[in-house]
Design a protein around this motif. Structure first.
Motif, short mmCIF file in Angstrom:
data_model
loop_
_atom_site.label_atom_id
_atom_site.label_comp_id
_atom_site.label_asym_id
_atom_site.label_seq_id
_atom_site.Cartn_x
_atom_site.Cartn_y
_atom_site.Cartn_z
N ILE A 142 -8.63 -2.49 7.90
CA ILE A 142 -8.99 -3.23 6.67
C ILE A 142 -9.33 -4.69 7.01
N ARG A 143 -8.52 -5.27 7.90
CA ARG A 143 -8.76 -6.68 8.27
C ARG A 143 -10.15 -6.83 8.92
N TYR A 197 -3.07 4.63 1.40
CA TYR A 197 -3.59 5.02 2.71
C TYR A 197 -2.93 6.32 3.11
N PRO A 249 1.56 1.82 8.26
CA PRO A 249 0.25 1.29 7.87
C PRO A 249 -0.37 0.35 8.90
N THR A 250 0.27 0.16 10.06
CA THR A 250 -0.19 -0.85 11.01
C THR A 250 -1.66 -0.66 11.39
N LYS A 254 -4.11 -1.17 8.46
CA LYS A 254 -4.18 -2.58 8.05
C LYS A 254 -5.15 -3.34 8.96
N ARG A 255 -5.15 -2.98 10.26
CA ARG A 255 -6.07 -3.63 11.18
C ARG A 255 -7.53 -3.25 10.84
N THR A 288 -8.09 4.83 3.82
CA THR A 288 -7.53 4.03 2.73
C THR A 288 -8.55 3.94 1.60
N MET A 329 0.83 -1.21 0.00
CA MET A 329 0.00 0.00 0.00
C MET A 329 0.87 1.26 0.00
#
Ligand SMILES: Cc1cc2nc3c(=O)[nH]c(=O)nc-3n(C[C@H](O)[C@H](O)[C@H](O)COP(=O)(O)OP(=O)(O)OC[C@H]3O[C@@H](n4cnc5c(N)ncnc54)[C@H](O)[C@@H]3O)c2cc1C
Length: 435
Positions: free
Chosen positions: A318-319, A336, A311-312, A315-316, A253, A1
């Protein structure tokens, strides 16, 4: 990303010109500093009233919070309606809510009047409750909307699944007359209109300090009878009033475009803007070119003093989103970006004159595009009519805060703001106050 703001990519299709930095010393009736939603609308009001107006902006117009935002145009902000009514009572609460309603209307009216190309979409809003507590919030919101006579629809069970198949949602409340916009394009389009109307705009021009009526920049200065500061991340070198604002950090994002099948699965009966009931909530909507714009944060990073660019967190988010909508497991999110929102200690903006230099006004801590729109416009109206006080009662700086300034100095800004914001959101009750 990629770490890149998608709205900047969309600027490549727009036809707005850069306004070069200020390199001279000039005089004007009114100087507006900061060209986010607040500053742009202040300048619009002033030029429409015939004032000689200069607008200086550190970045490009809309280049900070405004142009990083998700572009949800709804009266809902960090304060839900039932929280506003609990805090202000019914009559004043409705007035406070209408501040944001007016802000939404003003943006939509501008897009229509000036035929702006900024991907304005009429999209209903859906606030969804997670778990029992979330369901309770939905019903509290529904009761609050009923009290002010605002039409809504509440969904549960199969009815909710029919419009939103997300896993874990227990109830949802839908409201209309809400919109989505590409906020950076809107800001740039408004810049174009302002230039046409005669506002002198300078981008890439931070104001570094004040000398009386003179605002100094790197290579020039503007001397003005009246000055309105609509800036974010204010430094104490500009004004000590910066103690009154802090920030909250959130992340966004953007996905690759969805195909019609995926859209049908995500929004079986038509699309809407959606956010959930978590303290640090997630939010998503469909853009005009059918991408998912998804946002969220984490309790740990929201009030951190430092910018988090990794992006941590996103990313969570998005998950979690993919877990709620497993049919989108394969979906790629391309870019993002993080963003900071300036806020006051009680989530309601401050519009105030400088106590020592009454020709200067500050518009501070507008959480939400509609709030910023209204408050910038309100500050401009106060220049045009110094007797105007219609909303001072809510926006004044000397209202009582749960954590007063001496305690803030002891606790530190991050702790003081976190405590005060939680208190204002969840506990602050209506007490009769003097106007
Ligand atoms: C990731 C993210 C998502 C969001 N999503 C939404 C949403 O969907 N809906 C919503 O309603 N709100 C949203 N918000 C909040 C919203 O963006 C802000 O509340 C709003 O943009 C505030 O507008 P403003 O004009 O007060 O501030 P800003 O847009 O921050 O404008 C201040 C301007 O002042 C300029 N400036 C600063 N210092 C100086 C200086 N010294 N000299 C000259 N210029 C200066 C800055 O560059 C900036 O352009 C979001 C915010 C973020 C960060």
């Amino acid at each position: 990303m990629l770490l890149q703001n998608w709205w900047y990519t969309t600027l490549l299709n727009s036809k707005t010109d850069y306004c070069p930095p200020l390199k001279e010393h000039m005089e004007t009736d009114v100087l507006v500093v900061g060209a986010g939603m607040a500053g742009l609308h202040a300048a619009l009001r002033l030029v429409e009233a015939g004032k000689n107006t200069v607008l200086v902006e550190r970045n490009i117009c809309g280049g900070s919070s405004t142009g990083k935002s998700a572009g949800f145009l709804t009266p809902d902000s960090e304060l839900e309606l039932h929280q506003i009514l609990r805090r202000y009572g019914l009559e004043d609460g409705a007035k406070v809510w209408n501040i944001a309603v007016e802000g939404v209307k003003r943006v939509v009216a501008n897009v229509t009047q000036y035929q702006m190309k900024c991907d304005l979409l009429e999209q209903d809003s859906l606030f969804v409750g997670l778990g029992k507590a979330g369901k309770k919030s939905v019903y509290e919101e529904a009761a609050a909307f009923q009290k002010i006579g605002y039409p809504t629809q509440v969904y549960e069970g199969a009815a909710l699944k029919r419009i939103n198949p997300g896993k874990g949602y227990m109830a949802g409340i839908r409201t209309g007359k809400t919109y989505a916009v590409n906020p950076l394009l809107y800001a740039q389009e408004l810049k174009r209109i302002l230039v046409q109307k005669g506002v002198r705009i300078y981008e890439g021009t931070p104001v570094t300090h004040m000398e009386g009526h003179k605002a100094c920049t790197h290579m020039g200065s503007v001397t003005a009878k009246n000055i309105i500061f609509c800036i974010d991340k204010m430094r104490p070198t500009v004004s000590r009033i910066s103690e009154q604002v802090y920030h909250a950090q959130t992340f966004l994002t953007i996905s690759e475009p969805l195909d019609p099948n995926e859209i049908k699965q995500l929004f079986p009966e038509g699309d809407f803007m959606c956010w959930d009931s978590k303290l640090v909530y997630s939010y998503y909507r469909l853009t005009g070119d059918k991408r998912i714009l998804l946002g969220g944060g984490s309790p740990l990073t929201t009030f951190l003093p430092l910018d988090v660019t990794s992006p941590t967190v996103i990313k969570r988010v998005i998950r979690d989103f993919k877990n709620r909508f497993p049919f989108l497991k394969h979906q790629e999110f391309m870019q993002y970006w993080p963003g900071r929102i300036d806020t006051t200690k009680d989530l309601v903006p401050i519009v105030t004159h400088d106590p020592k230099s009454p020709y200067i006004q500050y518009v501070l801590g507008c959480v939400g595009l509609p709030w910023a729109t209204f408050c910038g416009d309100y500050a401009a109206r106060k220049v045009l009519d110094p007797t105007l006080q219609s909303h001072d009662k809510f926006l004044r700086i000397d209202r009582p805060f749960f954590v007063p300034m001496p305690l803030q100095k002891l606790m530190g800004k991050m702790t003081a703001f976190s405590f005060n914001i939680l208190y204002s959101k969840y506990f602050q009750k209506n007490r009769k106050r003097s106007a």
